[in-house]
Design an enzyme around this catalytic site. Structure first.
Site, short mmCIF file in Angstrom:
data_model
loop_
_atom_site.label_atom_id
_atom_site.label_comp_id
_atom_site.label_asym_id
_atom_site.label_seq_id
_atom_site.Cartn_x
_atom_site.Cartn_y
_atom_site.Cartn_z
N ARG A 28 -8.17 6.13 16.47
CA ARG A 28 -6.98 6.09 15.62
C ARG A 28 -6.79 7.50 15.04
NH1 ARG A 28 -6.47 2.35 18.26
NH2 ARG A 28 -5.99 0.19 17.75
N TYR B 260 2.69 -7.61 16.50
CA TYR B 260 3.10 -6.75 15.38
C TYR B 260 3.93 -5.58 15.90
CZ TYR B 260 2.68 -2.75 12.20
OH TYR B 260 2.97 -1.64 11.43
N ALA B 261 3.39 -4.87 16.90
CA ALA B 261 4.07 -3.67 17.41
C ALA B 261 5.41 -4.03 18.03
CB ALA B 261 3.16 -2.96 18.42
N THR C 42 6.15 2.74 12.99
CA THR C 42 4.74 3.03 13.27
C THR C 42 4.57 3.62 14.66
OG1 THR C 42 2.63 1.92 13.70
CG2 THR C 42 4.58 0.56 13.94
N ASP C 43 3.50 4.38 14.84
CA ASP C 43 3.23 4.93 16.19
C ASP C 43 2.81 3.83 17.16
OD1 ASP C 43 0.66 4.40 15.19
OD2 ASP C 43 -0.11 6.42 15.52
N GLU C 44 2.50 2.63 16.63
CA GLU C 44 2.06 1.54 17.53
C GLU C 44 3.17 1.10 18.48
OE1 GLU C 44 -0.38 -1.60 16.10
OE2 GLU C 44 -1.25 -0.35 14.55
N LYS D 2 7.96 -4.48 15.29
CA LYS D 2 8.37 -3.20 14.71
C LYS D 2 9.29 -2.45 15.69
CE LYS D 2 7.13 -1.40 11.34
NZ LYS D 2 7.68 -1.45 9.94
N PHE E 41 0.82 -1.22 0.00
CA PHE E 41 0.00 0.00 0.00
C PHE E 41 0.86 1.28 0.00
CE2 PHE E 41 -2.27 2.73 3.40
CZ PHE E 41 -2.86 3.55 2.47
N LYS F 233 -7.51 -3.95 6.30
CA LYS F 233 -7.42 -2.81 7.20
C LYS F 233 -8.77 -2.08 7.22
CE LYS F 233 -3.15 -3.98 7.60
NZ LYS F 233 -2.14 -3.68 6.63
P1 NAD Z 1 1.44 -3.66 3.17
O1 NAD Z 1 1.12 -4.89 3.93
O2 NAD Z 1 0.43 -3.12 2.23
O3 NAD Z 1 2.80 -3.89 2.33
C1 NAD Z 1 3.91 -4.60 2.82
C2 NAD Z 1 4.81 -4.95 1.63
O4 NAD Z 1 5.97 -5.63 2.15
C3 NAD Z 1 4.16 -5.90 0.61
O5 NAD Z 1 4.42 -5.46 -0.69
C4 NAD Z 1 4.84 -7.24 0.88
O6 NAD Z 1 4.90 -8.08 -0.25
C5 NAD Z 1 6.22 -6.78 1.34
N1 NAD Z 1 6.91 -7.79 2.16
C6 NAD Z 1 6.41 -8.47 3.22
N2 NAD Z 1 7.34 -9.35 3.69
C7 NAD Z 1 8.44 -9.19 2.92
C8 NAD Z 1 9.73 -9.80 2.92
N3 NAD Z 1 10.05 -10.76 3.81
N4 NAD Z 1 10.64 -9.39 2.00
C9 NAD Z 1 10.31 -8.44 1.09
N5 NAD Z 1 9.11 -7.85 1.02
C10 NAD Z 1 8.18 -8.21 1.94
O7 NAD Z 1 1.86 -2.60 4.27
P2 NAD Z 1 1.77 -1.00 4.29
O8 NAD Z 1 0.51 -0.60 4.95
O9 NAD Z 1 2.11 -0.47 2.94
O10 NAD Z 1 2.94 -0.68 5.32
C11 NAD Z 1 4.26 -0.37 4.87
C12 NAD Z 1 5.12 -0.01 6.07
O11 NAD Z 1 4.56 1.11 6.75
C13 NAD Z 1 5.21 -1.15 7.10
O12 NAD Z 1 6.53 -1.21 7.57
C14 NAD Z 1 4.27 -0.70 8.21
O13 NAD Z 1 4.70 -1.19 9.47
C15 NAD Z 1 4.41 0.81 8.14
N6 NAD Z 1 3.23 1.57 8.61
C16 NAD Z 1 1.99 1.34 8.07
C17 NAD Z 1 0.91 2.11 8.49
C18 NAD Z 1 -0.47 1.91 7.92
O14 NAD Z 1 -1.42 2.54 8.39
N7 NAD Z 1 -0.66 1.11 6.89
C19 NAD Z 1 1.10 3.09 9.46
C20 NAD Z 1 2.38 3.30 10.00
C21 NAD Z 1 3.44 2.53 9.55
O1 TDX Z 2 -13.10 -5.15 11.11
C1 TDX Z 2 -12.48 -4.33 11.83
N1 TDX Z 2 -13.14 -3.80 12.90
C2 TDX Z 2 -12.57 -2.92 13.76
O2 TDX Z 2 -13.20 -2.46 14.71
C3 TDX Z 2 -11.12 -3.94 11.59
C4 TDX Z 2 -10.36 -4.49 10.42
C5 TDX Z 2 -10.55 -3.04 12.46
N2 TDX Z 2 -11.23 -2.56 13.53
C6 TDX Z 2 -10.57 -1.58 14.41
C7 TDX Z 2 -9.26 -2.02 15.05
C8 TDX Z 2 -8.50 -0.72 15.19
O3 TDX Z 2 -8.89 -0.03 16.38
O4 TDX Z 2 -10.22 -0.46 13.60
C9 TDX Z 2 -8.97 0.11 14.00
C10 TDX Z 2 -8.01 0.07 12.82
O5 TDX Z 2 -7.67 -1.29 12.60
P1 TDX Z 2 -6.59 -1.74 11.49
O6 TDX Z 2 -6.98 -1.15 10.18
O7 TDX Z 2 -6.38 -3.18 11.61
O8 TDX Z 2 -5.30 -0.90 11.95
P2 TDX Z 2 -4.46 -0.84 13.30
O9 TDX Z 2 -4.64 -2.03 14.13
O10 TDX Z 2 -4.74 0.49 13.94
O11 TDX Z 2 -2.97 -0.86 12.68
C11 TDX Z 2 -2.70 -0.07 11.50
O12 TDX Z 2 -2.10 1.14 11.79
C12 TDX Z 2 -0.75 1.18 12.15
C13 TDX Z 2 -1.85 -0.85 10.50
O13 TDX Z 2 -2.45 -2.10 10.26
C14 TDX Z 2 -0.44 -0.98 10.96
O14 TDX Z 2 0.33 -1.62 9.97
C15 TDX Z 2 0.11 0.36 11.23
O15 TDX Z 2 1.39 0.28 11.79
#
Ligand code: NAD
Ligand code: TDX
Length: 351
Positions: free
Chosen positions: A224, A160-161, A133-135, A164, A17, A199
């Site tokens: 969040r 997960y957290a 991540t802030d987590e 990270k 993403f 998500k």
């Molecule tokens: P995502 O799950 O959409 O993408 C993760 C990518 O990493 C995928 O393309 C996957 O194929 C690749 N990957 C996984 N394991 C791998 C491995 N062993 N080797 C090489 N590639 C690998 O995640 P995202 O939401 O795009 O998150 C990206 C980064 O941002 C992560 O490090 C996540 O912790 C951080 N982050 C995400 C959020 C959020 O809200 N999505 C918020 C804060 C931080």
């Molecule tokens: O079906 C649901 N119902 C629900 O109540 C889902 C999928 C989530 N939730 C809640 C859980 C959380 O409080 O919504 C909030 C957001 O959930 P997620 O989208 O799973 O995110 P979160 O757990 O906050 O973590 C995300 O933000 C920080 C990302 O997945 C992480 O990769 C990132 O680091």
């Protein structure tokens, strides 16, 4: 930005993403000499996220595993990138609890170690940004005004957290010991196009599009702090160029919302009432609230978010509706998530 124009950039995890949004942004705005995307293509890595840029001569994709040190080292030796940024991760909190955390440790902890170790051994890298991540800070009280600051203690609550936070600590140790030019960023929850529909936001949109209810964990009062993915990408670019090695930068846009508020906004978009919300068993160890202080990146790097939350959010819903084929192609991969939700709610689903 002049520095990127004649540079080589290595991106780990660029097919997911945030990484795919980042690559699209860099290739269209910065014109680097080369951008290599090293991604294992796990379930959340999707080549369709970057379909339109595959013909760009500066872009190269390689399928490999960040947890394999030899692959990481060989790639850095081959391309000699000046800039490296790591998005590669297992990112789904629920999976880290219900499926297991081993892959989270491999990718989110060992993967970061591998990049740091290869940079130390090979040299020549100007900056490495570890996308965290802030987590890692844990949870805030629902009713407090406090926000996470860069110097706060790490108190990760989910597997997960924890994985990270371990990655962040390896960055700290390599900077202190070897002067590795690493910057750690800690961002709030992202929303926008190309997010895997496990998500909250894309999952709820998908549930609406397929006529299903919205499952809210627990009371739905958890908070969040939301940021548009392209604001995150802009901040990451600044950190890559001007972030101070050894430092941490929080990233967020100050949009704290309860999960119920988010559900209601999505329902309103689809003209549905609250009877389409279903309260289900809470996530174990569910963090109550995230809220992030971003004074440092605003003051030191001059970053500020550009997206208005309501406009960005509506555009995001529109994107998933308009790109139904993107969603449908991965819909069959989300059976496991729907089964998980059904299981949480099994008392109400008596078949
Ligand atoms: P995502 O799950 O959409 O993408 C993760 C990518 O990493 C995928 O393309 C996957 O194929 C690749 N990957 C996984 N394991 C791998 C491995 N062993 N080797 C090489 N590639 C690998 O995640 P995202 O939401 O795009 O998150 C990206 C980064 O941002 C992560 O490090 C996540 O912790 C951080 N982050 C995400 C959020 C959020 O809200 N999505 C918020 C804060 C931080
Ligand atoms: O079906 C649901 N119902 C629900 O109540 C889902 C999928 C989530 N939730 C809640 C859980 C959380 O409080 O919504 C909030 C957001 O959930 P997620 O989208 O799973 O995110 P979160 O757990 O906050 O973590 C995300 O933000 C920080 C990302 O997945 C992480 O990769 C990132 O680091």
């Amino acid at each position: 930005m002049k520095d990127f124009e004649s540079s080589k950039i290595l991106v780990f995890g660029g097919a997911g993403f945030i990484g795919s949004n980042f690559i699209r942004h860099i290739l269209s705005e910065e014109h680097p000499e080369k951008l290599v995307n090293f991604d294992k293509l796990t379930y959340s890595g999707n080549p369709d996220n970057l379909r339109e840029i595959t013909s760009d001569p500066a872009y190269e994709f390689m399928r490999d595993d960040i947890a394999d040190y030899r692959a990481v080292e060989a790639t850095i030796k081959k391309y000699k990138p000046q800039y490296i940024i790591n998005f590669a991760a297992e990112t789904h909190v629920d999976r880290s609890i219900h499926v297991g955390a081993r892959d989270f440790i491999r990718t989110n902890t060992e993967g970061v170690f591998n990049v740091l170790e290869a940079i130390k051994n090979i040299g020549g890298v100007k900056k490495f940004v570890q996308v965290s991540t802030d987590e890692v800070y844990g949870s805030l009280d629902l009713n407090s005004k406090r926000k996470f600051k860069e110097g706060d203690e790490l108190k990760p609550n989910s597997p997960y957290a924890a994985s990270k936070a371990s990655g962040d600590l390896w960055c700290r140790a390599y900077y202190s010991t070897w002067n590795t030019p690493v910057v750690v960023t800690r961002c709030a929850n992202n929303f926008g196009a190309y997010q895997y529909p496990e998500k909250l936001i894309p999952f709820f949109i998908l549930r609406m599009l397929t006529g299903q209810k919205l499952p809210l964990y627990g009371t739905g009062e958890n908070i969040r702090d939301w940021i548009h993915v392209l604001d995150h990408c802009q901040a990451l670019k600044l950190c890559l160029l001007s972030g101070r090695p050894g430092d941490i930068y929080n990233i967020g846009a100050g949009n704290e919302k309860t999960n119920i508020e988010m559900a209601k906004m999505i329902l309103a978009h689809f003209n549905k009432d609250e009877s389409h919300i279903e309260f289900v068993t809470d996530r174990p160890g569910h963090d109550l609230r995230y809220g992030i202080n971003t004074d440092k990146i605003r003051t030191e790097l001059g970053w500020e978010p550009g997206y208005n939350f309501n406009i960005g959010f509506s555009q995001t819903i529109r994107w998933y509706i308009d790109n139904r084929s993107w969603v449908e192609k991965i819909y069959n991969k989300t059976d496991d998530i729907n089964a998980h939700i059904k299981n949480l709610n099994k008392d109400k689903y008596k078949n």
